[in-house]
Design an enzyme around this catalytic site. Sequence first.
Site, PDB file in Angstrom:
ATOM      1  N   HIS A 101      -8.182 -30.421   1.079  1.00 28.26           N
ATOM      2  CA  HIS A 101      -9.197 -29.413   1.406  1.00 28.26           C
ATOM      3  C   HIS A 101     -10.333 -30.134   2.131  1.00 28.26           C
ATOM      4  CE1 HIS A 101      -7.905 -26.926  -2.347  1.00 28.26           C
ATOM      5  NE2 HIS A 101      -7.456 -26.328  -1.271  1.00 28.26           N
TER       6      HIS A 101
ATOM      7  N   GLU B 122      -7.587 -20.916   1.459  1.00 30.16           N
ATOM      8  CA  GLU B 122      -7.962 -21.689   0.266  1.00 30.16           C
ATOM      9  C   GLU B 122      -9.412 -21.458  -0.136  1.00 30.16           C
ATOM     10  OE1 GLU B 122      -5.755 -24.169  -1.464  1.00 30.16           O
ATOM     11  OE2 GLU B 122      -4.256 -22.936  -0.469  1.00 30.16           O
TER      12      GLU B 122
ATOM     13  N   LEU C 110       1.739 -30.178  -9.842  1.00 30.55           N
ATOM     14  CA  LEU C 110       2.167 -29.023  -9.051  1.00 30.55           C
ATOM     15  C   LEU C 110       1.706 -29.054  -7.598  1.00 30.55           C
ATOM     16  CD1 LEU C 110       1.325 -26.323 -11.750  1.00 30.55           C
ATOM     17  CD2 LEU C 110       3.574 -27.280 -11.207  1.00 30.55           C
ATOM     18  N   SER C 111       0.792 -29.959  -7.268  1.00 26.89           N
ATOM     19  CA  SER C 111       0.164 -29.878  -5.948  1.00 26.89           C
ATOM     20  C   SER C 111       0.549 -31.037  -5.053  1.00 26.89           C
ATOM     21  CB  SER C 111      -1.366 -29.807  -6.104  1.00 26.89           C
ATOM     22  OG  SER C 111      -1.750 -28.514  -6.458  1.00 26.89           O
TER      23      SER C 111
ATOM     24  N   CYS D  50     -15.253 -28.834  -6.431  1.00 30.33           N
ATOM     25  CA  CYS D  50     -14.102 -27.933  -6.638  1.00 30.33           C
ATOM     26  C   CYS D  50     -14.400 -26.940  -7.745  1.00 30.33           C
ATOM     27  CB  CYS D  50     -12.865 -28.708  -7.071  1.00 30.33           C
ATOM     28  SG  CYS D  50     -12.284 -29.910  -5.906  1.00 30.33           S
TER      29      CYS D  50
ATOM     30  N   ARG E  57      -3.017 -26.599   4.272  1.00 33.37           N
ATOM     31  CA  ARG E  57      -2.958 -25.325   3.528  1.00 33.37           C
ATOM     32  C   ARG E  57      -3.645 -24.160   4.257  1.00 33.37           C
ATOM     33  NH1 ARG E  57      -4.188 -26.488  -2.857  1.00 33.37           N
ATOM     34  NH2 ARG E  57      -3.383 -28.611  -3.025  1.00 33.37           N
TER      35      ARG E  57
ATOM     36  N   ASN F 281      -1.914 -33.424  -3.064  1.00 35.84           N
ATOM     37  CA  ASN F 281      -3.099 -33.723  -3.873  1.00 35.84           C
ATOM     38  C   ASN F 281      -2.719 -34.941  -4.720  1.00 35.84           C
ATOM     39  OD1 ASN F 281      -4.715 -33.836  -6.192  1.00 35.84           O
ATOM     40  ND2 ASN F 281      -4.933 -31.630  -6.379  1.00 35.84           N
TER      41      ASN F 281
ATOM     42  N   ASN G 115      -6.560 -33.924 -11.965  1.00 29.62           N
ATOM     43  CA  ASN G 115      -5.777 -32.914 -11.243  1.00 29.62           C
ATOM     44  C   ASN G 115      -6.346 -32.688  -9.845  1.00 29.62           C
ATOM     45  OD1 ASN G 115      -3.406 -31.874 -12.234  1.00 29.62           O
ATOM     46  ND2 ASN G 115      -4.398 -30.476 -13.663  1.00 29.62           N
TER      47      ASN G 115
ATOM     48  N   ASN H 280     -12.027 -22.589  -4.759  1.00 28.06           N
ATOM     49  CA  ASN H 280     -10.881 -21.944  -4.136  1.00 28.06           C
ATOM     50  C   ASN H 280     -10.747 -20.474  -4.521  1.00 28.06           C
ATOM     51  OD1 ASN H 280      -9.568 -24.943  -5.134  1.00 28.06           O
ATOM     52  ND2 ASN H 280      -9.724 -24.487  -2.960  1.00 28.06           N
TER      53      ASN H 280
ATOM     54  N   HIS I 133       1.623 -21.820  -8.058  1.00 35.88           N
ATOM     55  CA  HIS I 133       0.806 -21.679  -9.278  1.00 35.88           C
ATOM     56  C   HIS I 133      -0.584 -21.140  -8.982  1.00 35.88           C
ATOM     57  CE1 HIS I 133      -0.573 -25.651  -7.887  1.00 35.88           C
ATOM     58  NE2 HIS I 133      -1.552 -25.613  -8.757  1.00 35.88           N
TER      59      HIS I 133
HETATM   60  O1  SUG Z   1      -5.273 -26.794  -5.589  1.00 36.72           O
HETATM   61  N1  SUG Z   1      -5.059 -28.957  -8.345  1.00 36.72           N
HETATM   62  C1  SUG Z   1      -5.875 -28.163  -7.449  1.00 36.72           C
HETATM   63  C2  SUG Z   1      -7.179 -28.857  -7.175  1.00 36.72           C
HETATM   64  C3  SUG Z   1      -8.124 -27.997  -6.403  1.00 36.72           C
HETATM   65  C4  SUG Z   1      -9.306 -28.750  -5.907  1.00 36.72           C
HETATM   66  N2  SUG Z   1     -10.180 -27.867  -5.245  1.00 36.72           N
HETATM   67  C5  SUG Z   1     -10.944 -28.200  -4.187  1.00 36.72           C
HETATM   68  N3  SUG Z   1     -10.767 -29.293  -3.495  1.00 36.72           N
HETATM   69  N4  SUG Z   1     -11.848 -27.351  -3.830  1.00 36.72           N
HETATM   70  C6  SUG Z   1      -5.126 -27.890  -6.139  1.00 36.72           C
HETATM   71  O2  SUG Z   1      -4.413 -28.787  -5.673  1.00 36.72           O
HETATM   72  C7  SUG Z   1      -3.174 -29.368  -9.796  1.00 36.72           C
HETATM   73  C8  SUG Z   1      -2.447 -28.658 -10.898  1.00 36.72           C
HETATM   74  C9  SUG Z   1      -1.423 -29.517 -11.564  1.00 36.72           C
HETATM   75  O3  SUG Z   1      -0.809 -30.356 -10.916  1.00 36.72           O
HETATM   76  O4  SUG Z   1      -1.210 -29.303 -12.785  1.00 36.72           O
HETATM   77  C10 SUG Z   1      -3.998 -28.429  -8.935  1.00 36.72           C
HETATM   78  O5  SUG Z   1      -3.675 -27.268  -8.801  1.00 36.72           O
END
Ligand code: SUG
Length: 452
Positions: A256, A175, A23-24, A374, A220, A27, A368, A111, A138
Amino acid sequence: MSSRAVEANFDGLVGPSHNYGGLSWGNVASQTNVKAESNPRQAALQGLAKMKNLADRGFVQGVLPPHERPHIPTLRALGFTGSDRAILAAAAKHPQLLASVSSASAMWSANAATVSPSADTADGRVHFTPANLNAKFHRSIEHPVTGRILKAIFADETRFAHHPALPAASSFGDEGAANHSRLCASHGETGVELFVYGRSAFADGAVNQGAREPAKYPARQTLEASQAIARLHGLREQQVVFAQQNSAAVDAGVFHNDVIAVANADTLFYHELAFVDEEQVLGEIRTKLKGTALKTVRVSEAEVPVEDAVSSYLFNSQLLSTDEGMLLVVPGECRQVESVNHYLNTLLQSGGPITSLEVFELNQSMRNGGGPACLRLRVVLQPEELTATHNGVLVNDLLFARLTEWVNTHYRDRLSYEDLADPSLLMESRTALDELTQILGLGAIYDFQRGG
Ligand code: SUG
């Protein structure tokens, strides 16, 4: 109880619907592992093992409960009607939507919110602003429940101030603590709060006029969001530094700031590509820290290329003060990336502020894009503020044992995309979360408990 302020770490407990939804965008790990089978039970146990280890070492460790997922109220708000079962069946025809309302992403509590300790704020209270997380749908549905949870844990209004999330517009993309660090002589003293943003939404607000924005991946956090939080929390200009993230790093997967830098007390551990203008940022921190000398642990591109920092999450580490020096808590992936492994082997011999290392297996979360940092929200608390904190969420041997048993009872050990539409997953989750609010003594924090 300590007579000094402490930095409490509140880790997000991984929820029963933990999955890889892809979903990201921006990332890299989230993109790479899309639709891989997940293991929610192992994910939750890995997180609990980190909490227990750090609690055993004497750190104040809290736990934040997962959110209710799949989130039926969001699906209703988007026009799905009928029974929960009918809604899930209809939503299953929209795979990304169902994955979005099923994500266990609230586990990444860095976050969850931005937190300013009472030593920094104008009214002497600890301030909390849940992050609107509106860069990703999400995650944008997390803040109402996050706010409820934080209010339940930090309930005393004479000591804790809670703000609503910023307006849900991209100009105010926020964030939370993933883009916020604090430098200080020691945790309880007034510090310098470092807000790192990826872009400026309003042209007149740009600090680094002309600095380019990321070309490939989204930035973000906006400067305007960071400024609003500094105002809401009553921070004085002399205590705040706004720094722009290097867009090349964002385009390499640094979504981030906590993927490329981490601060603790007087120390900043960072990669040379973290900021647009490294010298300016360090200079401003040094000036604003006044009598306290900033210690830097700078990692060059030659030592660790930014791509290796992203794949290993070297900087998504927890940097913790101990009586002997600073402890760096890193994910197991750091041992698998050659440049990072080599760097870590020399770091402890370097005579710098980081004197010990702890490696945790967190691969379920890491797939993820969520490393040790995190998974935790830092809250600096004075002794009387710690006393006023709801102690049902503070990890000790008993709570660890109860949560481990709870996870083993309720969590599946495999979950694939197809399972998200399974009505029994929803029922299992609600049963588990209802029991969890009793274990943690939090009251009715979930929509399904409040008739939502
Ligand atoms: O927001 N991954 C989160 C990871 C957050 C990491 N947080 C920090 N760096 N502080 C995001 O990208 C992936 C969910 C998915 O693909 O199923 C997700 O939301």
